[in-house]
Design a protein around this motif. Sequence first.
Motif, PDB file in Angstrom:
ATOM      1  N   UNK A 262       0.811  -1.217   0.000  1.00 40.38           N
ATOM      2  CA  UNK A 262       0.000   0.000   0.000  1.00 40.38           C
ATOM      3  C   UNK A 262       0.844   1.268   0.000  1.00 40.38           C
ATOM      4  N   UNK A 263       1.769   1.388   0.934  1.00 42.44           N
ATOM      5  CA  UNK A 263       2.580   2.606   1.055  1.00 42.44           C
ATOM      6  C   UNK A 263       3.649   2.694  -0.032  1.00 42.44           C
ATOM      7  N   UNK A 264       4.062   1.567  -0.576  1.00 42.90           N
ATOM      8  CA  UNK A 264       5.018   1.593  -1.685  1.00 42.90           C
ATOM      9  C   UNK A 264       4.394   2.278  -2.890  1.00 42.90           C
ATOM     10  N   UNK A 265       3.127   2.019  -3.126  1.00 41.41           N
ATOM     11  CA  UNK A 265       2.438   2.652  -4.248  1.00 41.41           C
ATOM     12  C   UNK A 265       2.145   4.121  -3.967  1.00 41.41           C
ATOM     13  N   UNK A 266       1.956   4.460  -2.676  1.00 42.86           N
ATOM     14  CA  UNK A 266       1.642   5.845  -2.335  1.00 42.86           C
ATOM     15  C   UNK A 266       2.851   6.756  -2.491  1.00 42.86           C
ATOM     16  N   UNK A 267       4.046   6.211  -2.203  1.00 40.36           N
ATOM     17  CA  UNK A 267       5.265   6.978  -2.392  1.00 40.36           C
ATOM     18  C   UNK A 267       5.488   8.076  -1.377  1.00 40.36           C
ATOM     19  N   UNK A 268       4.784   8.033  -0.229  1.00 38.75           N
ATOM     20  CA  UNK A 268       4.973   9.083   0.782  1.00 38.75           C
ATOM     21  C   UNK A 268       6.071   8.689   1.771  1.00 38.75           C
ATOM     22  N   UNK A 269       6.643   9.683   2.485  1.00 40.73           N
ATOM     23  CA  UNK A 269       7.698   9.428   3.458  1.00 40.73           C
ATOM     24  C   UNK A 269       7.453  10.254   4.716  1.00 40.73           C
ATOM     25  N   UNK A 270       6.415   9.927   5.489  1.00 43.28           N
ATOM     26  CA  UNK A 270       6.118  10.703   6.693  1.00 43.28           C
ATOM     27  C   UNK A 270       7.116  10.427   7.813  1.00 43.28           C
ATOM     28  N   UNK A 271       7.193  11.365   8.740  1.00 43.76           N
ATOM     29  CA  UNK A 271       8.063  11.195   9.905  1.00 43.76           C
ATOM     30  C   UNK A 271       7.521  10.096  10.814  1.00 43.76           C
ATOM     31  N   UNK A 272       8.439   9.352  11.447  1.00 43.62           N
ATOM     32  CA  UNK A 272       8.048   8.372  12.441  1.00 43.62           C
ATOM     33  C   UNK A 272       7.397   7.123  11.900  1.00 43.62           C
ATOM     34  N   UNK A 273       7.489   6.883  10.596  1.00 45.54           N
ATOM     35  CA  UNK A 273       6.882   5.693  10.006  1.00 45.54           C
ATOM     36  C   UNK A 273       7.815   4.493  10.143  1.00 45.54           C
ATOM     37  N   UNK A 274       7.258   3.305   9.969  1.00 38.77           N
ATOM     38  CA  UNK A 274       8.089   2.111   9.854  1.00 38.77           C
ATOM     39  C   UNK A 274       8.778   2.135   8.489  1.00 38.77           C
ATOM     40  N   UNK A 275       9.884   1.413   8.371  1.00 36.94           N
ATOM     41  CA  UNK A 275      10.623   1.345   7.111  1.00 36.94           C
ATOM     42  C   UNK A 275      10.592  -0.087   6.590  1.00 36.94           C
ATOM     43  N   UNK A 276      10.188  -0.240   5.329  1.00 34.49           N
ATOM     44  CA  UNK A 276      10.083  -1.554   4.712  1.00 34.49           C
ATOM     45  C   UNK A 276      11.109  -1.729   3.594  1.00 34.49           C
ATOM     46  N   UNK A 277      11.486  -2.982   3.375  1.00 33.64           N
ATOM     47  CA  UNK A 277      12.382  -3.338   2.283  1.00 33.64           C
ATOM     48  C   UNK A 277      11.591  -3.451   0.981  1.00 33.64           C
ATOM     49  N   UNK A 278      12.065  -2.796  -0.057  1.00 34.54           N
ATOM     50  CA  UNK A 278      11.453  -2.908  -1.387  1.00 34.54           C
ATOM     51  C   UNK A 278      11.978  -4.207  -1.999  1.00 34.54           C
ATOM     52  N   UNK A 279      11.198  -5.286  -1.852  1.00 31.58           N
ATOM     53  CA  UNK A 279      11.698  -6.624  -2.177  1.00 31.58           C
ATOM     54  C   UNK A 279      12.076  -6.773  -3.644  1.00 31.58           C
ATOM     55  N   UNK A 280      11.275  -6.252  -4.556  1.00 34.07           N
ATOM     56  CA  UNK A 280      11.599  -6.382  -5.987  1.00 34.07           C
ATOM     57  C   UNK A 280      12.975  -5.800  -6.291  1.00 34.07           C
TER      58      UNK A 280
END
Length: 280
Positions: free
Chosen positions: A127-145
């Motif tokens: 979901x957030x990968x498609x949104x492309x946002x970078x808010x403060x205090x968010x979790x960080x995920x690995x872009x697997x592809x």
Amino acid sequence: MITRFAPSPTGPLHLGHAFSAMMAHDMAKDAGGTFLLRIEDIDHSRARPEWEAQIEDDLHWLGLDWPRPVMRQSERIPAYRDALNRLSAMGLIYACTCNRRDIREAASAPQEGAIPTGPDGIVYPGTCKRAGNEPEGAAMRLHMDRALDRASPLWFEETGPDGGRQEITRQAMIEKVGDVVLARREMGTSYHLSVVVDDAAQGVTHVVRGLDLFEATPIHVLLQRLLDLPTPIYHHHRLIRDEHGKRLAKRDDARAIAAYRAEGHSPADLRARLGLTPAP
């Protein structure tokens, strides 16, 4: 050979912990190597100093010893931040604000059939990968592809019950693992990232742990490749279960090592109960 036992100080050690710790200790000592203790205390909300003291006391009672000082993950946040920065510079991580309910709803609608799950639960739908946002205090995920584009092919050596070379396929990583969390909001890191960074920092050559972590190993191997870290040999051992076949957890206080000690059992009794040979 360098092995390690890396418990979280969030409760008492039980028979499963004893089995894993003694196996790692015995393998190292039999090979003339070193057994290490590492305290994985990144979960500040649950980690307690009294549990850490109990862990060390129980392990000493079992006849285990290790070099000092002991590594504590709570003291290594800068090392994890450096690893995250390296992955970020490669364009391999993104911010995520989804909670568990968001993920479940996004993964299930309008899909039919079972929701795909992996080592961290529901496979993240991006979901957030498609949104492309970078808010403060968010979790960080690995872009697997993108990560797989940089690191494939992947494999590791396993010496447990199903030993041999274990191939890691792109399809399995995409469909069964997905974009895993590398830094949680409240911790600044995650189990997957910290265990990889710490194993490399301590020179661990053989990772001894339960079969419940076998599915997480491809994540760790991928991160090792991305961060130019060595991949240890892995030994995933059988799980210790109760009389109903259920895997032991920290809530199983009746099977805590401290309870066996209080009942007058000896370390040799526990070794025999767990099917281990006498201490080397």
